[in-house]
Design a protein around this motif. Structure first.
Motif, PDB file in Angstrom:
ATOM      1  N   ALA A 152      13.377  13.857   0.841  1.00  0.00           N
ATOM      2  CA  ALA A 152      12.371  13.327   1.771  1.00  0.00           C
ATOM      3  C   ALA A 152      11.823  11.998   1.271  1.00  0.00           C
ATOM      4  CB  ALA A 152      11.238  14.339   1.934  1.00  0.00           C
ATOM      5  N   ALA A 153      11.293  11.230   2.218  1.00  0.00           N
ATOM      6  CA  ALA A 153      10.691   9.936   1.885  1.00  0.00           C
ATOM      7  C   ALA A 153       9.509   9.696   2.808  1.00  0.00           C
ATOM      8  CB  ALA A 153      11.721   8.819   2.047  1.00  0.00           C
ATOM      9  N   VAL A 154       8.472   9.047   2.282  1.00  0.00           N
ATOM     10  CA  VAL A 154       7.337   8.641   3.123  1.00  0.00           C
ATOM     11  C   VAL A 154       7.341   7.118   3.207  1.00  0.00           C
ATOM     12  CG1 VAL A 154       4.827   8.693   3.442  1.00  0.00           C
ATOM     13  CG2 VAL A 154       5.977  10.635   2.347  1.00  0.00           C
ATOM     14  N   TYR A 155       7.312   6.611   4.429  1.00  0.00           N
ATOM     15  CA  TYR A 155       7.239   5.164   4.658  1.00  0.00           C
ATOM     16  C   TYR A 155       5.872   4.836   5.269  1.00  0.00           C
ATOM     17  CZ  TYR A 155      12.341   5.126   4.102  1.00  0.00           C
ATOM     18  OH  TYR A 155      13.615   5.259   3.612  1.00  0.00           O
ATOM     19  N   ARG A 156       5.281   3.735   4.816  1.00  0.00           N
ATOM     20  CA  ARG A 156       3.961   3.367   5.358  1.00  0.00           C
ATOM     21  C   ARG A 156       3.939   1.887   5.740  1.00  0.00           C
ATOM     22  NH1 ARG A 156      -1.609   5.489   3.013  1.00  0.00           N
ATOM     23  NH2 ARG A 156      -1.436   6.873   4.798  1.00  0.00           N
ATOM     24  N   ALA A 157       3.265   1.587   6.857  1.00  0.00           N
ATOM     25  CA  ALA A 157       3.147   0.208   7.335  1.00  0.00           C
ATOM     26  C   ALA A 157       2.284  -0.613   6.395  1.00  0.00           C
ATOM     27  CB  ALA A 157       2.532   0.200   8.734  1.00  0.00           C
ATOM     28  N   CYS A 158       2.707  -1.859   6.155  1.00  0.00           N
ATOM     29  CA  CYS A 158       1.917  -2.780   5.343  1.00  0.00           C
ATOM     30  C   CYS A 158       1.902  -4.125   6.064  1.00  0.00           C
ATOM     31  CB  CYS A 158       2.543  -2.920   3.959  1.00  0.00           C
ATOM     32  SG  CYS A 158       1.729  -4.163   2.968  1.00  0.00           S
ATOM     33  N   GLU A 159       0.709  -4.664   6.286  1.00  0.00           N
ATOM     34  CA  GLU A 159       0.609  -5.939   7.016  1.00  0.00           C
ATOM     35  C   GLU A 159       0.206  -7.094   6.108  1.00  0.00           C
ATOM     36  OE1 GLU A 159      -0.974  -5.977  11.046  1.00  0.00           O
ATOM     37  OE2 GLU A 159      -1.120  -3.783  10.943  1.00  0.00           O
ATOM     38  N   ASP A 160       0.163  -6.841   4.805  1.00  0.00           N
ATOM     39  CA  ASP A 160      -0.229  -7.873   3.846  1.00  0.00           C
ATOM     40  C   ASP A 160       0.832  -8.971   3.796  1.00  0.00           C
ATOM     41  OD1 ASP A 160      -0.839  -9.419   1.680  1.00  0.00           O
ATOM     42  OD2 ASP A 160      -1.215  -7.747   0.306  1.00  0.00           O
ATOM     43  N   GLU A 161       0.445 -10.200   4.153  1.00  0.00           N
ATOM     44  CA  GLU A 161       1.378 -11.343   4.187  1.00  0.00           C
ATOM     45  C   GLU A 161       2.039 -11.582   2.823  1.00  0.00           C
ATOM     46  OE1 GLU A 161       2.302 -13.215   6.640  1.00  0.00           O
ATOM     47  OE2 GLU A 161       0.947 -12.505   8.202  1.00  0.00           O
ATOM     48  N   ASN A 162       1.340 -11.232   1.751  1.00  0.00           N
ATOM     49  CA  ASN A 162       1.862 -11.499   0.403  1.00  0.00           C
ATOM     50  C   ASN A 162       2.819 -10.415  -0.089  1.00  0.00           C
ATOM     51  OD1 ASN A 162       0.279 -13.839   0.134  1.00  0.00           O
ATOM     52  ND2 ASN A 162      -1.510 -12.524  -0.238  1.00  0.00           N
ATOM     53  N   GLU A 163       2.898  -9.345   0.659  1.00  0.00           N
ATOM     54  CA  GLU A 163       3.730  -8.218   0.225  1.00  0.00           C
ATOM     55  C   GLU A 163       5.204  -8.493   0.558  1.00  0.00           C
ATOM     56  OE1 GLU A 163       2.940  -4.903  -1.377  1.00  0.00           O
ATOM     57  OE2 GLU A 163       5.016  -5.551  -1.596  1.00  0.00           O
ATOM     58  N   GLN A 164       6.042  -8.460  -0.447  1.00  0.00           N
ATOM     59  CA  GLN A 164       7.478  -8.740  -0.240  1.00  0.00           C
ATOM     60  C   GLN A 164       8.308  -7.463  -0.196  1.00  0.00           C
ATOM     61  OE1 GLN A 164       8.664 -11.944   0.303  1.00  0.00           O
ATOM     62  NE2 GLN A 164       6.457 -12.265   0.418  1.00  0.00           N
ATOM     63  N   LYS A 182       4.039   1.377  16.402  1.00  0.00           N
ATOM     64  CA  LYS A 182       3.861   2.674  17.067  1.00  0.00           C
ATOM     65  C   LYS A 182       3.511   3.786  16.092  1.00  0.00           C
ATOM     66  CE  LYS A 182       6.626   2.040  21.153  1.00  0.00           C
ATOM     67  NZ  LYS A 182       7.685   2.575  21.997  1.00  0.00           N
ATOM     68  N   ALA A 183       3.703   3.555  14.802  1.00  0.00           N
ATOM     69  CA  ALA A 183       3.357   4.558  13.785  1.00  0.00           C
ATOM     70  C   ALA A 183       3.037   3.825  12.491  1.00  0.00           C
ATOM     71  CB  ALA A 183       4.528   5.517  13.562  1.00  0.00           C
ATOM     72  N   LYS A 184       2.094   4.391  11.742  1.00  0.00           N
ATOM     73  CA  LYS A 184       1.737   3.767  10.448  1.00  0.00           C
ATOM     74  C   LYS A 184       2.397   4.490   9.282  1.00  0.00           C
ATOM     75  CE  LYS A 184      -2.583   1.205  10.703  1.00  0.00           C
ATOM     76  NZ  LYS A 184      -2.229   0.582  11.942  1.00  0.00           N
ATOM     77  N   THR A 185       2.432   5.814   9.362  1.00  0.00           N
ATOM     78  CA  THR A 185       2.951   6.585   8.226  1.00  0.00           C
ATOM     79  C   THR A 185       3.953   7.615   8.747  1.00  0.00           C
ATOM     80  OG1 THR A 185       0.738   6.366   7.288  1.00  0.00           O
ATOM     81  CG2 THR A 185       2.263   7.847   6.160  1.00  0.00           C
ATOM     82  N   ILE A 186       5.168   7.546   8.227  1.00  0.00           N
ATOM     83  CA  ILE A 186       6.247   8.411   8.732  1.00  0.00           C
ATOM     84  C   ILE A 186       6.881   9.179   7.566  1.00  0.00           C
ATOM     85  CG2 ILE A 186       8.508   8.466   9.870  1.00  0.00           C
ATOM     86  CD1 ILE A 186       7.661   6.122  11.572  1.00  0.00           C
ATOM     87  N   LEU A 187       7.061  10.469   7.804  1.00  0.00           N
ATOM     88  CA  LEU A 187       7.778  11.315   6.833  1.00  0.00           C
ATOM     89  C   LEU A 187       9.204  11.514   7.347  1.00  0.00           C
ATOM     90  CD1 LEU A 187       7.896  13.287   4.393  1.00  0.00           C
ATOM     91  CD2 LEU A 187       7.013  15.068   5.931  1.00  0.00           C
ATOM     92  N   VAL A 188      10.166  11.133   6.520  1.00  0.00           N
ATOM     93  CA  VAL A 188      11.582  11.410   6.825  1.00  0.00           C
ATOM     94  C   VAL A 188      12.024  12.556   5.928  1.00  0.00           C
ATOM     95  CG1 VAL A 188      13.949  10.540   6.638  1.00  0.00           C
ATOM     96  CG2 VAL A 188      12.152   9.062   7.565  1.00  0.00           C
TER      97      VAL A 188
END
Ligand code: UT7
Length: 332
Positions: free
Chosen positions: A165-177, A132-138
């Motif tokens: 504050a923190a910025v979180y971003r969606a990552c769909e890379d299968e190799n990303e742990q 529902k969101a790709k990039t979120i600022l907390v």
């Protein structure tokens, strides 16, 4: 379907300039530096008289966007945690959204007291994982000087103002742990009165009362020892649950970043999990207890010092009014 992970891609913080030292507090109440340092670990805190929560939130949010190298128009959502809102309506996040130019962002306030950053990060993770969101600022912002009774030595030595504050971003890379690996959020309302501050008075007869705001409830009241007893079991439980859900053990943890409320809880965490003290981040000596801002304030300071490295496992844990508590595990 690819797993979506919420990566921490930026941090920010703000503290006001005025340094409220233990010496200054000694002039206000019957206390002393030795007692404060021994019982709390706090030497000084910052307060920003005349500043609002949203102004501090804007400063922390701006730094986080710069650190993440994300333009304001890419933020899909702003989640702002505070227990010291400037207004009930509009939301504090509304002011922050406008000031930062987050043109397309949904904006919402949450209040989970000192656990606010953990809850906000968990909500951000849920939105990101649901697509529902790709990039979120907390943003977690607190002006605790406004609810602190500077005639009560049991509380006034503890609190300071800050925003993180923190910025979180969606990552769909299968190799990303990396990303938020797990979380455990909880609450126990049976201890609700241990940290209490009235927002709006409940009136028996609004048509015939003099409608004076109840002065005695204008400030935060705390049963400190009861809160310590609660956190002594609740916080280790939250960390345990979050680690289990991530399939990790304490040996995998590089940093614990706890809410900066009292030194004793840090010692309990160290003993219970066998985590060396050096891995438990502490800055309460300089900033005191800044409620929900304390964890992101630590993260940003760690980031500035170059302590955060790719692949590290971090456990953030919060506890406070509600009583709320929780933890989440993050791989950088
Ligand atoms: O952020 C949300 C979560 N909050 C917390 O986790 C805070 C948890 N609470 C604490 O960290 C501790 O309870 C405090 C640091 C606030 C207090 O420490 P304590 O060891 O629990 O002290 P206490 O409240 O049991 O009081 C012990 C004594 C009392 O005197 P008597 O009755 O034994 O004569 C207090 O009046 O210490 C006295 N006292 C002080 N003395 C000097 C309380 N505050 C002060 C002070 N200076 N500032």
């Amino acid at each position: 379907m690819a797993t979506i992970r919420s990566l921490l891609i930026g941090t920010g913080s703000y503290v006001p300039d005025f340094v409220l030292t233990n010496d200054i507090l000694e002039e206000l109440v019957d206390t002393n530096d030795e007692w404060i340092v021994k019982r709390t670990g706090i030497r000084e805190r910052r307060i920003g008289p005349g500043m609002t929560t949203w102004q501090m939130g804007v400063e922390a949010g701006r730094k986080a966007l710069q650190s993440a190298k994300v333009p304001p128009e890419e933020i899909d959502m702003l989640i702002l945690s505070t227990c010291t809102p400037d207004t009930y309506s509009p939301t504090v996040s509304g002011y922050v959204q406008e000031a930062l130019g987050l043109k397309k962002a949904a904006a919402v306030d949450i209040n989970a007291c000192c656990t606010g950053f953990c809850y906000a990060s968990d909500i951000a993770d849920c939105y990101i994982k649901a697509g529902k969101a790709k990039t979120i600022l907390v943003v977690s912002a607190e002006t605790l000087h406004r609810i602190t009774d500077y005639t009560d030595r049991g509380t006034c030595v503890l609190f300071g103002d800050a925003a993180g504050a923190a910025v979180y971003r969606a990552c769909e890379d299968e190799n990303e742990q990396s990303g938020i690996l797990s979380s455990f959020m909880a609450a126990d309302g049976s201890g609700a009165d241990y940290l209490y501050m009235e927002a709006l008075p409940v009136e028996e007869d609004p048509l015939h009362s003099d409608r004076k705001f109840s002065e005695k409830n204008r400030f935060l009241k705390m049963q400190g020892a009861a809160v310590v007893r609660f956190t002594a079991s609740a916080v280790p439980h939250a960390i345990d649950m979050a680690l289990q859900r991530a399939g990790l053990t304490a040996a995998d943890v590089d940093w614990v970043v706890p809410h900066q409320a009292n030194l004793r809880i840090l010692q309990i965490i160290a003993q219970k999990f066998g985590i060396p003290n050096e891995k438990i981040y502490v800055n309460m000596d300089r900033y005191g207890n800044t409620s929900s801002a304390s964890i992101p304030l630590c993260l940003d300071e760690m980031n500035d010092k170059g302590l955060l490295k790719k692949g590290q496992v971090i456990v953030c844990t919060g506890f406070g009014g509600g009583l709320t508590y929780g933890a989440f595990v993050l791989r950088l």
